[in-house]
Design a protein around this motif. Structure first.
Motif, PDB file in Angstrom:
ATOM      1  N   LEU A 118      30.611  -5.177   3.560  1.00  0.00           N
ATOM      2  CA  LEU A 118      30.449  -4.663   2.212  1.00  0.00           C
ATOM      3  C   LEU A 118      31.617  -5.085   1.334  1.00  0.00           C
ATOM      4  CD1 LEU A 118      29.377  -1.021   3.177  1.00  0.00           C
ATOM      5  CD2 LEU A 118      27.880  -2.957   2.622  1.00  0.00           C
ATOM      6  N   THR A 119      31.397  -5.032   0.029  1.00  0.00           N
ATOM      7  CA  THR A 119      32.442  -5.399  -0.923  1.00  0.00           C
ATOM      8  C   THR A 119      33.296  -4.186  -1.242  1.00  0.00           C
ATOM      9  OG1 THR A 119      30.990  -7.071  -1.915  1.00  0.00           O
ATOM     10  CG2 THR A 119      32.933  -6.391  -3.186  1.00  0.00           C
ATOM     11  N   PRO A 120      34.561  -4.162  -0.801  1.00  0.00           N
ATOM     12  CA  PRO A 120      35.405  -2.993  -1.064  1.00  0.00           C
ATOM     13  C   PRO A 120      36.047  -3.084  -2.445  1.00  0.00           C
ATOM     14  CG  PRO A 120      36.626  -4.563   0.242  1.00  0.00           C
ATOM     15  CD  PRO A 120      35.270  -5.174   0.030  1.00  0.00           C
ATOM     16  N   PRO A 121      36.527  -1.973  -2.968  1.00  0.00           N
ATOM     17  CA  PRO A 121      37.243  -2.015  -4.244  1.00  0.00           C
ATOM     18  C   PRO A 121      38.692  -2.437  -4.026  1.00  0.00           C
ATOM     19  CG  PRO A 121      37.171   0.224  -3.447  1.00  0.00           C
ATOM     20  CD  PRO A 121      36.409  -0.597  -2.450  1.00  0.00           C
ATOM     21  N   THR A 122      39.317  -2.915  -5.089  1.00  0.00           N
ATOM     22  CA  THR A 122      40.754  -3.165  -5.046  1.00  0.00           C
ATOM     23  C   THR A 122      41.484  -1.892  -5.460  1.00  0.00           C
ATOM     24  OG1 THR A 122      40.843  -3.901  -7.349  1.00  0.00           O
ATOM     25  CG2 THR A 122      40.334  -5.567  -5.676  1.00  0.00           C
ATOM     26  N   VAL A 123      42.802  -1.886  -5.296  1.00  0.00           N
ATOM     27  CA  VAL A 123      43.587  -0.737  -5.708  1.00  0.00           C
ATOM     28  C   VAL A 123      43.452  -0.529  -7.220  1.00  0.00           C
ATOM     29  CG1 VAL A 123      45.914   0.226  -5.863  1.00  0.00           C
ATOM     30  CG2 VAL A 123      45.190  -0.946  -3.782  1.00  0.00           C
ATOM     31  N   ASP A 124      43.431  -1.628  -7.989  1.00  0.00           N
ATOM     32  CA  ASP A 124      43.265  -1.517  -9.445  1.00  0.00           C
ATOM     33  C   ASP A 124      41.897  -0.932  -9.791  1.00  0.00           C
ATOM     34  OD1 ASP A 124      45.772  -2.507  -9.931  1.00  0.00           O
ATOM     35  OD2 ASP A 124      45.105  -4.579 -10.223  1.00  0.00           O
ATOM     36  N   GLN A 125      40.861  -1.332  -9.064  1.00  0.00           N
ATOM     37  CA  GLN A 125      39.516  -0.803  -9.332  1.00  0.00           C
ATOM     38  C   GLN A 125      39.421   0.683  -9.005  1.00  0.00           C
ATOM     39  OE1 GLN A 125      37.251  -3.581  -6.961  1.00  0.00           O
ATOM     40  NE2 GLN A 125      36.732  -4.850  -8.748  1.00  0.00           N
ATOM     41  N   LEU A 126      40.172   1.119  -8.009  1.00  0.00           N
ATOM     42  CA  LEU A 126      40.194   2.554  -7.703  1.00  0.00           C
ATOM     43  C   LEU A 126      40.769   3.344  -8.876  1.00  0.00           C
ATOM     44  CD1 LEU A 126      41.410   2.595  -3.980  1.00  0.00           C
ATOM     45  CD2 LEU A 126      39.109   3.050  -4.823  1.00  0.00           C
ATOM     46  N   PHE A 127      41.720   2.738  -9.590  1.00  0.00           N
ATOM     47  CA  PHE A 127      42.293   3.402 -10.756  1.00  0.00           C
ATOM     48  C   PHE A 127      41.323   3.366 -11.938  1.00  0.00           C
ATOM     49  CE2 PHE A 127      44.659   2.726 -14.786  1.00  0.00           C
ATOM     50  CZ  PHE A 127      45.109   4.023 -14.954  1.00  0.00           C
ATOM     51  N   THR A 128      40.736   2.213 -12.209  1.00  0.00           N
ATOM     52  CA  THR A 128      39.824   2.102 -13.357  1.00  0.00           C
ATOM     53  C   THR A 128      38.561   2.935 -13.166  1.00  0.00           C
ATOM     54  OG1 THR A 128      38.851   0.086 -12.392  1.00  0.00           O
ATOM     55  CG2 THR A 128      40.667  -0.190 -13.979  1.00  0.00           C
ATOM     56  N   SER A 129      38.159   3.158 -11.906  1.00  0.00           N
ATOM     57  CA  SER A 129      36.974   3.990 -11.656  1.00  0.00           C
ATOM     58  C   SER A 129      37.282   5.482 -11.725  1.00  0.00           C
ATOM     59  CB  SER A 129      36.378   3.652 -10.283  1.00  0.00           C
ATOM     60  OG  SER A 129      37.286   3.979  -9.245  1.00  0.00           O
ATOM     61  N   GLY A 130      38.565   5.824 -11.820  1.00  0.00           N
ATOM     62  CA  GLY A 130      38.952   7.227 -11.929  1.00  0.00           C
ATOM     63  C   GLY A 130      39.258   7.897 -10.608  1.00  0.00           C
ATOM     64  N   ASN A 131      39.113   7.174  -9.488  1.00  0.00           N
ATOM     65  CA  ASN A 131      39.405   7.785  -8.192  1.00  0.00           C
ATOM     66  C   ASN A 131      40.914   7.907  -7.959  1.00  0.00           C
ATOM     67  OD1 ASN A 131      36.716   5.821  -7.483  1.00  0.00           O
ATOM     68  ND2 ASN A 131      36.569   7.998  -7.040  1.00  0.00           N
ATOM     69  N   LEU A 132      41.678   6.983  -8.496  1.00  0.00           N
ATOM     70  CA  LEU A 132      43.133   7.105  -8.541  1.00  0.00           C
ATOM     71  C   LEU A 132      43.529   7.600  -9.923  1.00  0.00           C
ATOM     72  CD1 LEU A 132      44.619   3.957  -6.724  1.00  0.00           C
ATOM     73  CD2 LEU A 132      44.849   6.346  -6.037  1.00  0.00           C
ATOM     74  N   LYS A 133      44.381   8.599  -9.985  1.00  0.00           N
ATOM     75  CA  LYS A 133      44.751   9.190 -11.266  1.00  0.00           C
ATOM     76  C   LYS A 133      45.805   8.377 -12.008  1.00  0.00           C
ATOM     77  CE  LYS A 133      41.880  12.333 -10.235  1.00  0.00           C
ATOM     78  NZ  LYS A 133      40.516  12.221 -10.808  1.00  0.00           N
ATOM     79  N   GLN A 134      46.507   7.487 -11.299  1.00  0.00           N
ATOM     80  CA  GLN A 134      47.502   6.641 -11.948  1.00  0.00           C
ATOM     81  C   GLN A 134      47.575   5.309 -11.209  1.00  0.00           C
ATOM     82  OE1 GLN A 134      51.024   9.025 -11.644  1.00  0.00           O
ATOM     83  NE2 GLN A 134      51.509   8.348  -9.582  1.00  0.00           N
ATOM     84  N   PRO A 135      48.040   4.250 -11.871  1.00  0.00           N
ATOM     85  CA  PRO A 135      48.094   2.933 -11.211  1.00  0.00           C
ATOM     86  C   PRO A 135      49.043   2.958 -10.010  1.00  0.00           C
ATOM     87  CG  PRO A 135      48.373   2.743 -13.605  1.00  0.00           C
ATOM     88  CD  PRO A 135      48.488   4.200 -13.276  1.00  0.00           C
ATOM     89  N   HIS A 136      48.708   2.157  -9.011  1.00  0.00           N
ATOM     90  CA  HIS A 136      49.541   2.036  -7.820  1.00  0.00           C
ATOM     91  C   HIS A 136      49.814   0.553  -7.544  1.00  0.00           C
ATOM     92  CE1 HIS A 136      48.634   6.229  -7.125  1.00  0.00           C
ATOM     93  NE2 HIS A 136      49.377   6.235  -6.030  1.00  0.00           N
ATOM     94  N   ARG A 137      51.001   0.284  -7.051  1.00  0.00           N
ATOM     95  CA  ARG A 137      51.324  -1.080  -6.641  1.00  0.00           C
ATOM     96  C   ARG A 137      50.481  -1.462  -5.447  1.00  0.00           C
ATOM     97  NH1 ARG A 137      57.167  -2.959  -4.084  1.00  0.00           N
ATOM     98  NH2 ARG A 137      56.531  -5.070  -3.492  1.00  0.00           N
TER      99      ARG A 137
END
Length: 393
Positions: free
Chosen positions: A71-90
């Motif tokens: 399956l196609t997983p999300p990137t860390v940036d996509q987790l932030f833009t989708s709202g699952n991460l509340k702030q950007p992460h390195r």
């Protein structure tokens, strides 16, 4: 000369202590850094788990259409833009490399129609934890422990395997035979995300659950195939299509919890005692059908007959019978609340002059009563009778 030597010794000792202090300070700061890294990766892992739940339908469609479990997983940036991460992460740990996420549909052979598919994912840094260029297994352990039960790391022995915290699970090391590799997963191998309770309900539980004594609120329907055991069951609207079996007490209150509410059970079989509410008063107005207990708690059962609450045995309840002669004393019965003690006397056998009068009777009042069996002149005769005591309601 002695003073110079002593001064040198003091300076050397001070330098050694300074170096030692610096080392301890560096070790302390590194421990803090490892702790923060583990917490950071746990935040990303939790966001990834939430993303899988939110996007399961799309992932299942991708698997069904492609036929590939990858399956196609999300990137860390996509987790932030989708709202699952509340702030950007390195996208990578402090020692270098990047966070790698892989995702697949398991188990092999699952289908959308059968509803037995789960998403399994792993997240890991592309480089092992190192210290001065050497794999730092102890540091990897600190990060994994800070991350929690979803995290594991590879040790020096058998480094091709990732071991979860306290040996809770095992997975293949994605970097090969390297120690100090960190990995987080929602369920290695064929477990997939079945280790979680999916919010959208696409997964079924595979074992008994212990909710640790907490409450469940806003529940819709509950379908049970086994036994429901509880000290107290409170319900505002109960419909039973088969049977209610209770070895203890079945108590049903209304929505306010202050009075009995109707229970529509159809044909019900009760094993054990049925405790009625003691709220009835004999001759009180009622609307049938109604069955209650006498308000005095005596256990007398009242039913609604002709718009009034009447004892099940009728308005006259036979309490006891005695064989009596002239002068016998008959005790009064103990009646439930609302009842009046009564007595009747009937002839059993007697002999008397056919021209005389025979009198059978009892003294007045609510008892005890003195029985009188005399002839017309009031003279006692040798005769026996039956005295029956009643409670009138």
């Amino acid at each position: 000369m002695g003073s110079i030597i002593e001064m040198v010794i003091v300076l050397v000792a001070a330098a050694a202590l300074t170096v030692q202090g610096i080392r301890e300070d560096i070790a302390h700061k590194r421990a803090q850094l490892l702790q923060i890294e583990g917490q950071n990766e746990e935040v990303i892992n939790s966001a990834l788990s939430q993303w899988v739940t939110d996007n399961f339908a799309a992932l299942l469609d991708q698997f069904t259409q492609s036929g590939s479990p990858d399956l196609t997983p999300p990137t860390v940036d996509q987790l932030f833009t989708s709202g699952n991460l509340k702030q950007p992460h390195r996208n990578g740990p402090f020692w270098g490399g990047q966070y790698i996420i892989t995702m697949s549909m398991v188990p092999a052979g699952c289908t959308q129609e059968a509803g037995d598919c789960h998403v399994s994912y792993v997240m890991y840094p592309s480089l092992p934890v190192t210290k001065s260029g050497v794999p730092d297994v102890a540091g990897a352990g600190e990060i994994a422990r800070a991350g929690g039960i979803s995290f594991g790391f590879s040790k020096t022995q058998n480094s091709s395997q990732i071991d979860g915290i306290n040996g809770a699970w095992h997975a293949t090391n994605p970097l090969g035979n390297q120690p100090a590799v960190i990995l987080a997963t929602n369920g290695p191998g064929s477990d997939g995300d079945s280790v979680w309770i999916a919010r959208d309900g696409h997964l079924t539980w595979t074992g008994s659950q212990n909710v640790n004594g907490v409450d469940l609120h806003n529940v819709g329907n509950i379908d049970a195939q086994g036994t429901i055991a509880a000290p107290t069951v409170a319900a505002s609207n109960v419909a039973v299509s088969n049977a209610v079996r209770s070895p203890a007490t079945l108590f049903i209150q209304n929505a306010a919890g202050t009075a009995p509410a109707p229970a529509d059970m159809g044909q019900a079989t009760l094993h054990g005692a049925l405790q009625l509410a003691n709220i009835g008063v004999p001759r009180a107005a009622c609307t049938p059908p109604m069955v209650v207990g006498n308000s005095d708690g005596s256990g007398q059962v009242l039913t609604c007959q002709g718009g009034q609450l009447i004892p099940v045995g009728g308005p006259w309840t036979l309490m006891q019978q005695f064989v009596v002669a002239n002068g016998s004393v008959v005790p009064a019965p103990v009646c439930s609340a609302g009842g009046a003690a009564k007595v009747t006397v009937a002839a059993q056998n007697f002999t008397v002059d056919p021209t005389a009068v025979v009198n059978f009777g009892a003294s007045a009042g609510s008892g005890p009563w003195v029985i009188s069996i005399t002839d017309g002149s009031g003279t006692p005769i040798g005769a026996l009778g039956t005295a029956s005591t009643f409670c009138e309601y």
